[in-house]
Design a protein around this motif. Structure first.
Motif, mmCIF file in Angstrom:
data_model
loop_
_atom_site.group_PDB
_atom_site.id
_atom_site.type_symbol
_atom_site.label_atom_id
_atom_site.label_comp_id
_atom_site.label_asym_id
_atom_site.label_seq_id
_atom_site.Cartn_x
_atom_site.Cartn_y
_atom_site.Cartn_z
ATOM 1 N N GLY A 79 0.803 -1.212 0.000
ATOM 2 C CA GLY A 79 0.000 0.000 0.000
ATOM 3 C C GLY A 79 0.837 1.264 0.000
ATOM 4 O O GLY A 79 0.467 2.270 0.607
ATOM 5 N N VAL A 80 1.965 1.204 -0.709
ATOM 6 C CA VAL A 80 2.922 2.316 -0.706
ATOM 7 C C VAL A 80 3.003 2.923 -2.097
ATOM 8 O O VAL A 80 3.269 2.218 -3.079
ATOM 9 C CB VAL A 80 4.315 1.831 -0.255
ATOM 10 N N ASP A 81 2.786 4.226 -2.185
ATOM 11 C CA ASP A 81 3.019 4.940 -3.437
ATOM 12 C C ASP A 81 4.525 5.144 -3.610
ATOM 13 O O ASP A 81 5.222 5.470 -2.643
ATOM 14 C CB ASP A 81 2.312 6.300 -3.405
ATOM 15 N N LYS A 82 5.016 4.954 -4.811
ATOM 16 C CA LYS A 82 6.464 5.039 -5.026
ATOM 17 C C LYS A 82 7.028 6.401 -4.649
ATOM 18 O O LYS A 82 8.214 6.519 -4.313
ATOM 19 C CB LYS A 82 6.812 4.712 -6.481
ATOM 20 N N HIS A 83 6.205 7.438 -4.678
ATOM 21 C CA HIS A 83 6.675 8.781 -4.330
ATOM 22 C C HIS A 83 6.867 8.961 -2.821
ATOM 23 O O HIS A 83 7.447 9.956 -2.392
ATOM 24 C CB HIS A 83 5.707 9.829 -4.870
ATOM 25 N N ARG A 84 6.411 8.006 -2.034
ATOM 26 C CA ARG A 84 6.622 8.050 -0.576
ATOM 27 C C ARG A 84 7.933 7.386 -0.161
ATOM 28 O O ARG A 84 8.355 7.497 0.988
ATOM 29 C CB ARG A 84 5.464 7.361 0.155
ATOM 30 N N LEU A 85 8.562 6.677 -1.073
ATOM 31 C CA LEU A 85 9.806 5.978 -0.741
ATOM 32 C C LEU A 85 10.885 6.968 -0.324
ATOM 33 O O LEU A 85 10.956 8.088 -0.837
ATOM 34 C CB LEU A 85 10.293 5.164 -1.942
ATOM 35 N N THR A 86 11.743 6.534 0.610
ATOM 36 C CA THR A 86 12.863 7.373 1.039
ATOM 37 C C THR A 86 14.201 6.872 0.511
ATOM 38 O O THR A 86 15.215 7.560 0.656
ATOM 39 C CB THR A 86 12.928 7.443 2.573
ATOM 40 N N GLY A 87 14.216 5.681 -0.076
ATOM 41 C CA GLY A 87 15.468 5.161 -0.614
ATOM 42 C C GLY A 87 15.275 3.825 -1.292
ATOM 43 O O GLY A 87 14.219 3.180 -1.171
ATOM 44 N N ILE A 88 16.297 3.419 -2.028
ATOM 45 C CA ILE A 88 16.317 2.135 -2.719
ATOM 46 C C ILE A 88 17.551 1.368 -2.265
ATOM 47 O O ILE A 88 18.646 1.932 -2.203
ATOM 48 C CB ILE A 88 16.356 2.326 -4.245
ATOM 49 N N ALA A 89 17.366 0.097 -1.926
ATOM 50 C CA ALA A 89 18.486 -0.784 -1.592
ATOM 51 C C ALA A 89 18.560 -1.872 -2.653
ATOM 52 O O ALA A 89 17.546 -2.526 -2.938
ATOM 53 C CB ALA A 89 18.303 -1.404 -0.207
ATOM 54 N N VAL A 90 19.718 -2.052 -3.251
ATOM 55 C CA VAL A 90 19.848 -3.017 -4.337
ATOM 56 C C VAL A 90 21.062 -3.909 -4.111
ATOM 57 O O VAL A 90 22.117 -3.455 -3.671
ATOM 58 C CB VAL A 90 19.964 -2.286 -5.700
ATOM 59 N N GLY A 91 20.900 -5.189 -4.399
ATOM 60 C CA GLY A 91 22.021 -6.115 -4.319
ATOM 61 C C GLY A 91 23.001 -5.860 -5.438
ATOM 62 O O GLY A 91 22.603 -5.817 -6.614
ATOM 63 N N VAL A 92 24.275 -5.680 -5.099
ATOM 64 C CA VAL A 92 25.292 -5.372 -6.109
ATOM 65 C C VAL A 92 26.190 -6.575 -6.402
ATOM 66 O O VAL A 92 27.227 -6.451 -7.017
ATOM 67 C CB VAL A 92 26.143 -4.158 -5.684
ATOM 68 N N PRO A 134 18.036 8.287 -2.979
ATOM 69 C CA PRO A 134 19.363 7.683 -2.852
ATOM 70 C C PRO A 134 19.292 6.189 -3.127
ATOM 71 O O PRO A 134 18.301 5.532 -2.776
ATOM 72 C CB PRO A 134 19.733 7.957 -1.389
ATOM 73 N N VAL A 135 20.333 5.671 -3.777
ATOM 74 C CA VAL A 135 20.408 4.238 -4.068
ATOM 75 C C VAL A 135 21.559 3.658 -3.246
ATOM 76 O O VAL A 135 22.701 4.082 -3.373
ATOM 77 C CB VAL A 135 20.639 3.974 -5.569
ATOM 78 N N HIS A 136 21.234 2.681 -2.402
ATOM 79 C CA HIS A 136 22.208 2.074 -1.500
ATOM 80 C C HIS A 136 22.549 0.664 -1.983
ATOM 81 O O HIS A 136 21.663 -0.184 -2.114
ATOM 82 C CB HIS A 136 21.650 1.991 -0.078
ATOM 83 N N GLY A 137 23.825 0.404 -2.253
ATOM 84 C CA GLY A 137 24.250 -0.920 -2.666
ATOM 85 C C GLY A 137 24.516 -1.817 -1.470
ATOM 86 O O GLY A 137 25.026 -1.373 -0.442
ATOM 87 N N VAL A 138 24.141 -3.090 -1.599
ATOM 88 C CA VAL A 138 24.362 -4.084 -0.545
ATOM 89 C C VAL A 138 25.015 -5.302 -1.178
ATOM 90 O O VAL A 138 24.541 -5.812 -2.205
ATOM 91 C CB VAL A 138 23.033 -4.498 0.129
ATOM 92 N N CYS A 139 26.097 -5.773 -0.585
ATOM 93 C CA CYS A 139 26.700 -7.030 -1.042
ATOM 94 C C CYS A 139 25.677 -8.149 -0.855
ATOM 95 O O CYS A 139 25.153 -8.352 0.242
ATOM 96 C CB CYS A 139 27.971 -7.321 -0.253
ATOM 97 N N THR A 140 25.371 -8.852 -1.935
ATOM 98 C CA THR A 140 24.361 -9.908 -1.886
ATOM 99 C C THR A 140 24.708 -10.979 -0.859
ATOM 100 O O THR A 140 23.828 -11.505 -0.164
ATOM 101 C CB THR A 140 24.210 -10.531 -3.284
ATOM 102 N N LEU A 141 25.978 -11.283 -0.706
ATOM 103 C CA LEU A 141 26.395 -12.288 0.278
ATOM 104 C C LEU A 141 26.111 -11.807 1.692
ATOM 105 O O LEU A 141 25.753 -12.604 2.571
ATOM 106 C CB LEU A 141 27.878 -12.605 0.095
ATOM 107 N N ASP A 142 26.245 -10.497 1.934
ATOM 108 C CA ASP A 142 25.933 -9.948 3.259
ATOM 109 C C ASP A 142 24.447 -10.106 3.570
ATOM 110 O O ASP A 142 24.066 -10.370 4.720
ATOM 111 C CB ASP A 142 26.299 -8.466 3.329
ATOM 112 N N ALA A 143 23.611 -9.926 2.551
ATOM 113 C CA ALA A 143 22.171 -10.081 2.760
ATOM 114 C C ALA A 143 21.816 -11.533 3.085
ATOM 115 O O ALA A 143 20.981 -11.803 3.960
ATOM 116 C CB ALA A 143 21.408 -9.613 1.523
ATOM 117 N N ILE A 144 22.444 -12.479 2.402
ATOM 118 C CA ILE A 144 22.206 -13.896 2.703
ATOM 119 C C ILE A 144 22.690 -14.212 4.107
ATOM 120 O O ILE A 144 22.029 -14.934 4.865
ATOM 121 C CB ILE A 144 22.899 -14.789 1.663
ATOM 122 N N ALA A 145 23.843 -13.659 4.485
ATOM 123 C CA ALA A 145 24.369 -13.873 5.834
ATOM 124 C C ALA A 145 23.410 -13.319 6.875
ATOM 125 O O ALA A 145 23.174 -13.944 7.924
ATOM 126 C CB ALA A 145 25.739 -13.214 5.969
#
Length: 217
Positions: free
Chosen positions: A51-64, A89-100
């Protein structure tokens, strides 16, 4: 905080919305050949479910990544485009860190290794201490060349039981876990990665050397 998170570095196309405390919506689909086709519908689905409009987002987190070139770039390009369009803002996250992070959330204790399938009979891997902090990696190697911790998770670990005996899930990354990791890091004031790929090696497709020109110079 209201994060949209997604990852295409593994065969799983996964997206989630996180409000800084909990996952509001999440979707996962494993299909290594359809990242480009599945990602945007997955993003639309989780935004609607939350139930979130994309314009309400404060950031994006993406697996790099690390991950294969073709699949990984789908997520990175999508994150860059959405970040630009929505001024986020776009925040990169190491995919292995997310699995961990997911493995720790599911109760894994002690030092452990995360390994995903890198193809070519290799794995992408990283090692973590008992608190879930990365102590080594990410790297890409043949399993026989590694001396991993006794505990291991991830699809790469499951593929090579002789190197990772007793390996178990999570098999692929979860966008919900990626979002939770990113939210915790941001809340603690720690910087995440740029939106740039962790390929660790050259792409499979390369221009052949020594080819003959078919047009006159």
């Amino acid at each position: 905080m209201l994060l949209l998170a997604f990852d295409t570095a593994t065969p799983a196309v996964t997206a989630a919305v996180h409000d800084g405390t909990t996952v509001l919506a999440e979707t996962d689909q494993v299909d290594a050949r359809r990242h480009g086709e599945l990602l945007l519908p997955a993003i639309d689905r989780v935004l609607r479910a939350a139930g979130v409009d994309k314009h309400r987002l404060t950031g994006i987190a993406v697996g790099v990544g690390p991950g294969p070139y073709t699949g990984l770039r789908v997520g990175l390009v999508t994150a860059a485009a959405l970040g630009h369009a929505l001024d986020l803002p776009v925040h990169g996250v190491c995919t292995l860190d997310a699995i961990a992070h997911q493995a720790r959330t599911e109760g894994l204790t002690g030092p452990f290794t995360v390994a995903t399938d890198a193809r070519r009979k290799e794995v992408y891997w990283a090692s973590y201490d008992a608190d879930g902090r990365r102590t080594e990696g990410p790297g890409v190697d043949r399993p026989a060349e590694l001396s991993p911790h006794p505990r291991a998770v991830g699809a790469g670990a499951l593929l090579y039981p002789e190197t990772f005996p007793g390996a178990h899930g999570p098999e692929h990354v979860s966008a919900g876990a990626l979002a939770a990791f990113a939210a915790a890091e941001l809340a603690a004031g720690r910087e995440l990665l740029p939106n740039a790929p962790l390929y660790l090696r050259r792409p499979d497709a390369q221009v052949p050397a020594g080819y003959k020109a078919v047009l006159p110079a």
